[in-house]
Design an enzyme around this catalytic site. Structure first.
Site, PDB file in Angstrom:
ATOM      1  N   CYS A  48     -45.814 -26.780  39.900  1.00 27.70           N
ATOM      2  CA  CYS A  48     -46.875 -26.141  39.420  1.00 27.70           C
ATOM      3  C   CYS A  48     -47.870 -27.098  39.300  1.00 27.70           C
ATOM      4  O   CYS A  48     -47.650 -28.464  38.811  1.00 27.70           O
ATOM      5  CB  CYS A  48     -46.479 -25.621  37.836  1.00 27.70           C
ATOM      6  N   SER A  49     -49.333 -27.075  39.747  1.00 31.36           N
ATOM      7  CA  SER A  49     -50.016 -28.185  39.951  1.00 31.36           C
ATOM      8  C   SER A  49     -50.572 -28.770  38.789  1.00 31.36           C
ATOM      9  O   SER A  49     -50.339 -28.337  37.742  1.00 31.36           O
ATOM     10  CB  SER A  49     -51.436 -27.508  40.722  1.00 31.36           C
ATOM     11  N   GLN A  50     -50.966 -30.126  38.995  1.00 28.64           N
ATOM     12  CA  GLN A  50     -51.513 -30.987  37.905  1.00 28.64           C
ATOM     13  C   GLN A  50     -52.637 -30.424  36.977  1.00 28.64           C
ATOM     14  O   GLN A  50     -53.653 -29.978  37.683  1.00 28.64           O
ATOM     15  CB  GLN A  50     -51.928 -32.344  38.748  1.00 28.64           C
TER      16      GLN A  50
END
Ligand SMILES: C[S@@+](CC[C@H](N)C(=O)[O-])C[C@H]1O[C@@H](n2cnc3c(N)ncnc32)[C@H](O)[C@@H]1O
Length: 194
Positions: A48-50
């Protein structure tokens, strides 16, 4: 309270990130780290992206109410739900995810968000994007190709914007008639676009 804080469709990225909490798109053991500004594992060697990266990509994308949007690399469904909040109920969002179990989980997370104008589909291997519903006003890509994929540029509507990390460089592509222009907006690391 402004419209963007109260309901979907305001196009306001900060309001969307408040309204669509990341924790609902993480595996249970990761949820306590939801506020940490790091990519977090979601299984299958994917992340899950930053949050700060997602925010800056959404700002580059400049999503407006009522638009038709493609989210390539939907993963947990978080970006699909954020895009759904930005377009509101007069818009549509199609998320595509290559990993079958993630596509099922992400699709369920988006259903649970109660934003029925967005959905996640299992991407067909070898067929990039979701050409059957093209063209799209906006395309977000959260996985990294070595070169800009023409297949995705071809799915962009006239006047459309595509945000994609090409070989580590965040790239904004704007289509104007037959012409496309690309500008570069910093260095980022993503999982590979397969
Ligand atoms: C950084 S992760 C998920 C990011 C996600 N948008 C989020 O909300 O955090 C990128 C995802 O892209 C997926 N992916 C890679 N290549 C793809 C492709 N060709 N089509 C669709 N999904 C792809 C990976 O399986 C992975 O789940």
């Amino acid at each position: 309270m402004s419209r963007s804080e109260a309901e979907p469709g305001g196009g306001d990225v900060a309001a969307a990130m408040t309204a669509v909490p990341r924790s609902a798109y993480l595996r249970r053991p990761q949820r306590r780290f939801a506020a940490v500004d790091l990519a977090l594992p979601i299984g299958h060697h994917q992340t899950c992206s930053q949050p700060s990266t997602v925010r800056s990509m959404l700002e580059q994308l400049d999503v407006r109410a009522g638009q038709h949007v493609l989210d390539v690399g939907a993963g947990s469904g978080w970006t699909t739900a954020l895009l759904a909040w930005l377009v509101g109920p007069s818009g549509t969002v199609v998320g595509v995810e290559l990993e079958a179990e993630l596509a099922r989980w992400g699709a369920g997370n988006v259903v649970a968000a109660g934003l029925p104008w967005a959905r996640v589909e299992h991407a067909a291997p070898g067929r990039l994007g979701w050409p059957r519903e093209a063209p799209y006003d906006r395309i977000l890509v959260s996985a990294e190709p070595a070169t800009l994929p023409q297949q995705l540029v071809d799915q962009l509507a006239d006047g459309g914007r595509l945000v994609i990390p090409v070989r580590g460089t965040m790239t904004l592509v704007i289509r104007d008639g037959g012409e496309t222009t690309a500008t570069h907006h910093g260095s980022y690391r993503f999982v590979p676009l397969r």
